[in-house]
Design an enzyme around this catalytic site. Structure first.
Site, PDB file in Angstrom:
ATOM      1  CG  ASN A  82      -4.615   3.602   8.729  1.00 59.09           C
ATOM      2  OD1 ASN A  82      -5.680   2.392   8.064  1.00 59.09           O
ATOM      3  ND2 ASN A  82      -4.530   4.387   8.537  1.00 59.09           N
ATOM      4  NE  ARG A 118      -3.524   2.601   1.995  1.00 56.54           N
ATOM      5  CZ  ARG A 118      -3.143   3.642   4.205  1.00 56.54           C
ATOM      6  NH1 ARG A 118      -2.762   2.581   4.656  1.00 56.54           N
ATOM      7  NH2 ARG A 118      -3.848   4.416   3.785  1.00 56.54           N
ATOM      8  CG  HIS A 128      -0.916   8.575   3.424  1.00 59.04           C
ATOM      9  ND1 HIS A 128      -1.244   7.838   3.784  1.00 59.04           N
ATOM     10  CD2 HIS A 128      -0.684   9.531   4.472  1.00 59.04           C
ATOM     11  CE1 HIS A 128      -1.026   7.112   4.981  1.00 59.04           C
ATOM     12  NE2 HIS A 128      -0.881   8.152   5.669  1.00 59.04           N
ATOM     13  CD  GLU A 165      -1.372   4.122   8.068  1.00 59.67           C
ATOM     14  OE1 GLU A 165      -1.081   4.126   8.865  1.00 59.67           O
ATOM     15  OE2 GLU A 165      -1.204   4.610   7.048  1.00 59.67           O
ATOM     16  CE1 TYR A 167       0.305   2.179  13.360  1.00 60.27           C
ATOM     17  CE2 TYR A 167      -1.621   3.100  13.365  1.00 60.27           C
ATOM     18  CZ  TYR A 167      -0.864   2.985  12.420  1.00 60.27           C
ATOM     19  OH  TYR A 167      -0.466   3.612  10.947  1.00 60.27           O
ATOM     20  CD  GLU A 205      -4.403   7.922   9.512  1.00 62.72           C
ATOM     21  OE1 GLU A 205      -3.879   8.327  10.451  1.00 62.72           O
ATOM     22  OE2 GLU A 205      -4.260   6.899  10.370  1.00 62.72           O
TER      23      GLU A 205
HETATM   24  C1  FCB Z   1      -0.867   7.069  11.018  1.00 61.36           C
HETATM   25  C2  FCB Z   1      -0.845   7.691   9.467  1.00 61.36           C
HETATM   26  C3  FCB Z   1       0.708   6.979   9.293  1.00 61.36           C
HETATM   27  C4  FCB Z   1       1.418   7.382  10.285  1.00 61.36           C
HETATM   28  C5  FCB Z   1       1.517   6.633  11.053  1.00 61.36           C
HETATM   29  C6  FCB Z   1       2.449   5.978  12.200  1.00 61.36           C
HETATM   30  O1  FCB Z   1      -1.849   7.786  11.526  1.00 61.36           O
HETATM   31  O2  FCB Z   1      -1.563   7.381   8.571  1.00 61.36           O
HETATM   32  O3  FCB Z   1       0.815   7.543   8.161  1.00 61.36           O
HETATM   33  O4  FCB Z   1       2.028   7.948  10.236  1.00 61.36           O
HETATM   34  O5  FCB Z   1      -0.493   6.957  11.918  1.00 61.36           O
END
Ligand code: FCB
Length: 453
Positions: free
Chosen positions: A298, A77, A121, A356, A300, A166
């Site tokens: 995405n 990607r 992006h 992500e 985290y 995002e």
């Molecule tokens: C996300 C972004 C990516 C990267 C990660 C850590 O928010 O999409 O570009 O910075 O975080």
């Protein structure tokens, strides 16, 4: 313990973004982007770092594709720098910019790696920012034109398209919090920006389909699931509000539910919508809800919501002592499991990809050149297992992209955060496979087990 097996056609990949890796910020006719302008403005990015050179991927892409082959990646990607292709954001197309991405796609296909293209992006052409940026509806119109240019150029070969990455970051973080380009702090503008990002997505979907028949088209959202710090009414309200602000404001309209009414009321009370939803024109919400083929997710971390102002709040009971990453993000794999289930059962996307997931730890090469980043292996293993549990529940998860292929420019944090499977020495541009890269290669090959409880 049992060995986890993912569906046979499950795609394993990595993700990057143009501004974070390409460099060559002013070469071959590329126009200026808002991130060029922002990073060149003193005080905006940690240590004054810029993406001027970054990983020099614009020149080193053949070597980077060779790395991907070495890892056995099935998908990659990446994003297109809009001002590389349309320096002014609309109209004239810069052929060398288009050629760069065309060659990249051809080489990926030759290496048997499926390209997933993200159109936006965050590197908006500065020329469009000068005309008002995302708070202006005309920017959404320009995006639809740009989507057509790209789909026409690559649509014969690219079969997976992501309109936006995002939109929360591209709107609220950029026009309200001001931490990202263009660095505004203006609530009404940020909410208008969010609307125009979503609208531009909706306009782009049919344009892409027209030029790229049989392609999958979707959008990527970032989700931060919200958990209350206690069972108090105050903390529950804080949780509802964070969820509305970060997650529901974007996913609800995409699935035909308009903007969440509770948040519209809260925003109006707070004075964030002085003209109400005046940026919504008739028909917009139907455009935004255009059916898509997948939702990109995405993930985290999560947020624990505490109302710090409330008098007589209950003691915070949710105080899990989980490890935190160098971004100071809590490691919470269970959140991915719950999120994928929530999205599946409440919104029903046809398909999902984790577009992500990854982690920042700054481990670098030891004397022998080895990067022993076992914490990244542990993070990925736990999140893969969480995703697998979701698949077992019937969640239509079709692939997983680790952020990121290599260390890169982490936006306002510059080069201080390293998310890569591959270590980059920014002085020499040397790439070194970290232990996590070798482990991921073995996962893809099926020669190591991912173990689940
Ligand atoms: C996300 C972004 C990516 C990267 C990660 C850590 O928010 O999409 O570009 O910075 O975080």
């Amino acid at each position: 313990m049992s060995q986890l097996t993912f569906p046979a056609n499950f795609l394993w990949g990595t993700a990057t973004a143009s501004y974070q890796i390409e460099g060559a910020w002013n070469e071959d006719g590329k126009g200026e982007s808002i991130w060029d302008r922002f990073s060149h403005t003193p005080g905006k990015v940690l240590n004054g770092d810029t993406g001027d050179v970054a990983c020099d991927h614009y020149h080193r892409w053949p070597q980077d594709i060779a790395l991907m082959q070495e890892l056995g990646l099935q998908a990659y990607r990446f994003s297109i720098s809009w001002p590389r292709v349309q320096p002014q954001g609309r109209g004239r197309v810069n052929q060398p910019g288009l050629d760069f991405y065309s060659r990249l796609v051809d080489s990926l296909l030759a290496a048997n790696i499926t390209p997933f293209v993200t159109l936006y992006h965050w590197d908006l052409p500065q020329a469009l920012q000068d005309e008002g940026g995302w708070p202006a509806r005309a920017t959404a119109e320009a995006f639809a034109e740009y989507a057509g240019v790209m789909a026409q150029a690559l649509g014969d070969r690219v079969k997976h398209w992501i309109t936006h990455n995002e939109p929360w970051c591209a709107s609220l973080l950029s026009y309200q919090i001001g931490e990202h380009a263009p660095g505004w702090q203006d609530w009404p503008a940020a909410l208008a920006a969010a609307h125009h990002l979503l609208l531009s997505h909706g306009w782009a979907v049919p344009v892409i389909r027209q030029h790229s028949p049989a392609a999958e088209v979707g959008i990527t959202l970032n989700f931060t699931p919200a958990y209350p710090a206690s069972s108090s009414q105050a903390d529950l309200t804080a949780t509802r509000q964070f969820d509305g602000y970060f997650n529901r404001w974007f996913v609800d309209p995409l699935y035909g539910r308009h903007y969440p009414a509770d948040m519209v009321a809260d925003y109006q009370k707070a004075g964030y919508l002085p003209q109400g939803l005046n940026f919504v024109c008739s028909g917009d919400m139907d455009v935004i809800a255009a059916p898509t083929d997948f939702l990109g997710v995405n993930y985290y971390t999560r947020t624990v919501c505490r109302d710090e102002q409330a008098e007589d709040n209950l003691p915070a009971t949710l105080m899990a002592d989980l490890p935190r990453t160098e971004m100071d993000w809590e490691v919470f794999p269970q959140g991915l499991y719950e999120l994928l289930n929530r999205l599946h059962f409440h919104y029903g996307p046809r398909k999902m990809y984790v577009t992500e997931n990854g982690v920042s730890y700054s481990d670098g090469p030891d004397g022998a050149g080895r990067v022993a980043d076992e914490r990244r292996v542990a993070y990925l293993q736990a999140h893969f297992a969480a995703a697998h549990r979701a698949v077992q529940n019937g969640v239509p998860l079709a692939g997983y992209f680790v952020w990121s292929l290599m260390d890169n420019f982490e936006w306002a944090k510059g080069y201080s955060q390293r998310f890569g499977l591959v270590h980059v020495d920014y002085q020499t541009q040397t790439r070194t496979l970290k232990d996590s890269a070798l482990w991921y290669r073995d996962v893809i090959r099926g020669s190591v087990n991912i173990w689940g409880a």
